[in-house]
Design an enzyme around this catalytic site. Structure first.
Site, PDB file in Angstrom:
ATOM      1  N   CYS A  48       0.832  -1.197   0.000  1.00 53.38           N
ATOM      2  CA  CYS A  48       0.000   0.000   0.000  1.00 53.38           C
ATOM      3  C   CYS A  48       0.878   1.263   0.000  1.00 53.38           C
ATOM      4  CB  CYS A  48      -1.003  -0.022   1.148  1.00 53.38           C
ATOM      5  SG  CYS A  48      -2.357   1.168   0.936  1.00 53.38           S
ATOM      6  N   HIS A  98      -3.257  -4.824   1.530  1.00 52.60           N
ATOM      7  CA  HIS A  98      -2.691  -5.051   2.864  1.00 52.60           C
ATOM      8  C   HIS A  98      -2.678  -6.546   3.216  1.00 52.60           C
ATOM      9  CE1 HIS A  98      -2.551  -0.888   4.538  1.00 52.60           C
ATOM     10  NE2 HIS A  98      -3.452  -0.673   3.593  1.00 52.60           N
ATOM     11  N   GLU A 154      -1.046  -7.981   5.439  1.00 50.09           N
ATOM     12  CA  GLU A 154      -0.917  -8.142   6.889  1.00 50.09           C
ATOM     13  C   GLU A 154      -2.256  -8.072   7.617  1.00 50.09           C
ATOM     14  OE1 GLU A 154      -0.996  -3.726   6.355  1.00 50.09           O
ATOM     15  OE2 GLU A 154      -0.268  -5.462   5.207  1.00 50.09           O
TER      16      GLU A 154
END
Length: 197
Positions: A77, A170, A172
């Site tokens: 990102c 993202h 994560e």
């Protein structure tokens, strides 16, 4: 293998947790000397202008540029924006490491965030469920850049250039460890310091 996560702002803790889940030593990076012992680096999502300002204040811009030229680096990102050669404005500090042009806020405001399933080149199994939050997209890529994933409308959201990886979403913020494993494989193949396993 030691992988650092730039810990100036954004979702760095989540990346560290993902790396540790796959058995990798992960450390927070805030100062230039902390780059010296790393085999790879993740630049997390967050606010790209804030990350740039803080990296400048901490004297990290040039050390990060040198690192990204020599070692595996993954931007997610805001990290994708930070790695790009062109983001359409001159006043924001970037690393200029990847031969890509990025539209910084391609989808509008936070309320326009979304999730979607992606087919990502090199990933086996089910489609990857990607989380996009005020995400960028790649609007142009040099011939040296491999496009790994596109949205249904054709916009580019994941790329690789040698040891450099960038995703507009993202990873994560999911439970899917596959992209972190891919990055660790890139590190093993191209970035390990002598004597590391």
């Amino acid at each position: 293998m030691i992988i650092g996560v730039l810990a100036l702002q954004g979702a760095f803790i989540e990346h560290i947790k993902m790396l540790r889940r796959i058995g990798v030593e992960a450390v927070e990076v805030r100062l230039p000397y902390q780059l010296d012992r790393l085999d790879g680096l993740i630049i997390p999502g967050g606010e790209s202008t804030t990350i740039g300002k803080l990296a400048t204040e901490y004297g990290l811009i040039e050390p990060l540029r040198r690192f990204a030229r020599a070692k595996p680096t993954w931007g997610t990102c805001a990290g994708m924006i930070f790695l790009a050669k062109d983001i359409g404005i001159d006043e924001q500090p970037i690393l200029g490491a990847m031969d890509i042009t990025v539209d910084r806020n391609a989808f509008g405001r936070q309320i326009d965030s979304f999730e979607t399933d992606l087919e990502i080149s090199g990933l086996t199994g089910a489609p990857y469920h990607a989380v996009f939050i005020r995400a960028p997209v790649v609007t142009a890529a040099d011939s040296a850049v491999d496009v790994l994933a596109r949205l249904d409308d054709g916009r580019i959201v994941a790329v690789r250039q040698g040891r450099l990886l960038a995703t507009a979403f993202h990873p994560e913020l999911t439970d899917d460890l596959r992209l972190h494993s891919v990055f660790c494989d890139i590190v093993k193949r191209t970035g390990l310091s002598p004597g590391r396993e």
